[in-house]
Design a protein around this motif. Structure first.
Motif, PDB file in Angstrom:
ATOM      1  N   LYS A   1       0.836  -1.205   0.000  1.00 21.71           N
ATOM      2  CA  LYS A   1       0.000   0.000   0.000  1.00 21.71           C
ATOM      3  C   LYS A   1       0.869   1.252   0.000  1.00 21.71           C
ATOM      4  CE  LYS A   1      -3.921   2.183   0.287  1.00 21.71           C
ATOM      5  NZ  LYS A   1      -4.888   2.180  -0.782  1.00 21.71           N
ATOM      6  N   MET A   2       1.951   1.243   0.782  1.00 19.19           N
ATOM      7  CA  MET A   2       2.865   2.381   0.816  1.00 19.19           C
ATOM      8  C   MET A   2       3.490   2.617  -0.555  1.00 19.19           C
ATOM      9  SD  MET A   2       4.841   1.669   4.377  1.00 19.19           S
ATOM     10  CE  MET A   2       5.385   3.255   4.934  1.00 19.19           C
TER      11      MET A   2
ATOM     12  N   LYS B   1       3.864   5.606  -5.515  1.00 20.72           N
ATOM     13  CA  LYS B   1       3.872   5.611  -6.978  1.00 20.72           C
ATOM     14  C   LYS B   1       2.872   6.620  -7.544  1.00 20.72           C
ATOM     15  CE  LYS B   1       3.110   1.600  -9.433  1.00 20.72           C
ATOM     16  NZ  LYS B   1       2.915   0.538 -10.240  1.00 20.72           N
ATOM     17  N   ASN B   2       1.751   6.801  -6.842  1.00 18.01           N
ATOM     18  CA  ASN B   2       0.707   7.727  -7.281  1.00 18.01           C
ATOM     19  C   ASN B   2       0.891   9.128  -6.693  1.00 18.01           C
ATOM     20  OD1 ASN B   2      -0.562   5.688  -8.756  1.00 18.01           O
ATOM     21  ND2 ASN B   2      -1.745   5.040  -6.987  1.00 18.01           N
TER      22      ASN B   2
ATOM     23  N   LEU C   1       1.432   8.721   8.324  1.00 21.13           N
ATOM     24  CA  LEU C   1       2.393   8.447   9.383  1.00 21.13           C
ATOM     25  C   LEU C   1       1.667   7.684  10.483  1.00 21.13           C
ATOM     26  CD1 LEU C   1       4.327  11.815   9.475  1.00 21.13           C
ATOM     27  CD2 LEU C   1       5.111   9.635   8.565  1.00 21.13           C
ATOM     28  N   PRO C   2       2.394   6.953  11.303  1.00 21.27           N
ATOM     29  CA  PRO C   2       1.747   6.153  12.345  1.00 21.27           C
ATOM     30  C   PRO C   2       0.881   7.005  13.267  1.00 21.27           C
ATOM     31  CG  PRO C   2       4.070   5.614  12.170  1.00 21.27           C
ATOM     32  CD  PRO C   2       3.848   6.804  11.304  1.00 21.27           C
TER      33      PRO C   2
ATOM     34  N   ASP D   1      12.673   3.105   3.587  1.00 17.62           N
ATOM     35  CA  ASP D   1      13.041   3.133   2.169  1.00 17.62           C
ATOM     36  C   ASP D   1      11.831   2.923   1.268  1.00 17.62           C
ATOM     37  OD1 ASP D   1      15.675   3.545   2.838  1.00 17.62           O
ATOM     38  OD2 ASP D   1      16.242   1.442   2.638  1.00 17.62           O
ATOM     39  N   PHE D   2      10.796   2.250   1.783  1.00 16.89           N
ATOM     40  CA  PHE D   2       9.613   1.990   0.975  1.00 16.89           C
ATOM     41  C   PHE D   2       8.826   3.254   0.673  1.00 16.89           C
ATOM     42  CE2 PHE D   2      10.215  -2.212   2.993  1.00 16.89           C
ATOM     43  CZ  PHE D   2      10.405  -2.940   1.830  1.00 16.89           C
ATOM     44  N   ILE D   3       9.046   4.303   1.427  1.00 14.26           N
ATOM     45  CA  ILE D   3       8.263   5.517   1.199  1.00 14.26           C
ATOM     46  C   ILE D   3       9.049   6.588   0.460  1.00 14.26           C
ATOM     47  CG2 ILE D   3       6.666   5.170   3.087  1.00 14.26           C
ATOM     48  CD1 ILE D   3       8.375   6.897   4.817  1.00 14.26           C
ATOM     49  N   LYS D   4      10.180   6.203  -0.061  1.00 19.34           N
ATOM     50  CA  LYS D   4      10.987   7.163  -0.809  1.00 19.34           C
ATOM     51  C   LYS D   4      11.092   6.754  -2.280  1.00 19.34           C
ATOM     52  CE  LYS D   4      13.667   8.398   3.222  1.00 19.34           C
ATOM     53  NZ  LYS D   4      14.946   8.404   3.875  1.00 19.34           N
TER      54      LYS D   4
END
Length: 129
Positions: free
Chosen positions: A51-52, A57-58, A64-65, A83-86
Motif C-alpha cells: 500500500k505504501m 507511486k501515485n 504516518l503512524p 526506504d519503501f516511502i521514498k
C-alpha cells in the motif's frame, strides 16, 4: 547515513480461535487462526508495504503512524523500513550554507538522505504532539 524506520500500530483482536489484525492507518485487515499469528503478522506487513509503494507511486501522502485511540487495546507494532516511502523523488533547488554542507560531507553522509530524514523527523515530531 541516518536510518529512520516507522513503527505502525496494528490492532489484535481474538474471536473464537480467529485473530484479526487491523491497521487503521491503512485500513487493512488480515484474519488468521491462532496458530498462524506469525503468518498473519508477515501478511499484514507485506500488505502495508504494498500500500505504501502504491501510494508513493501515485504521489499520494503515506500516512504516518497514528498512536491515538490505542489505549486499552491489544496492539502489535510493526517496523516498516522507511526506504519503501521514498520511491518517488523530485529534484529541488535549495540554498544551504556551505559550512553545513561541508559538515555533512565530512561525516560521509548523503546530502539528500540527510535532509530528507530531518524533514521526516520534524514532521513526525509535530504530528506526535
Amino acid at each position: 547515513m541516518i536510518k529512520e524506520n516507522l513503527i505502525y500500530p496494528v490492532l489484535k483482536e481474538v474471536d473464537q480461535g480467529m485473530i484479526n489484525l487491523h491497521s487503521e492507518d491503512f485500513n487493512i485487515t488480515v484474519h488468521v487462526f491462532d496458530e498462524d499469528i506469525i503468518k498473519g503478522i508477515s501478511e499484514i506487513k507485506k500488505l502495508i508495504i504494498l500500500k505504501m509503494m502504491e501510494l508513493s507511486k501515485n504521489n499520494e501522502i503515506i500516512p504516518l503512524p497514528n498512536f491515538k485511540d490505542i489505549k486499552n487495546k491489544e496492539m502489535i507494532y510493526l517496523e516498516i523500513n522507511s526506504d519503501f516511502i521514498k520511491a518517488n523523488t523530485e529534484r529541488v533547488n535549495m540554498t544551504i550554507p556551505k559550512n553545513l554542507l561541508a559538515l555533512i560531507d565530512e561525516i560521509g553522509l548523503n546530502r539528500s538522505n540527510y535532509v530528507s530524514n530531518l524533514i521526516w523527523q520534524d514532521i513526525f515530531k509535530k504530528i506526535s504532539k
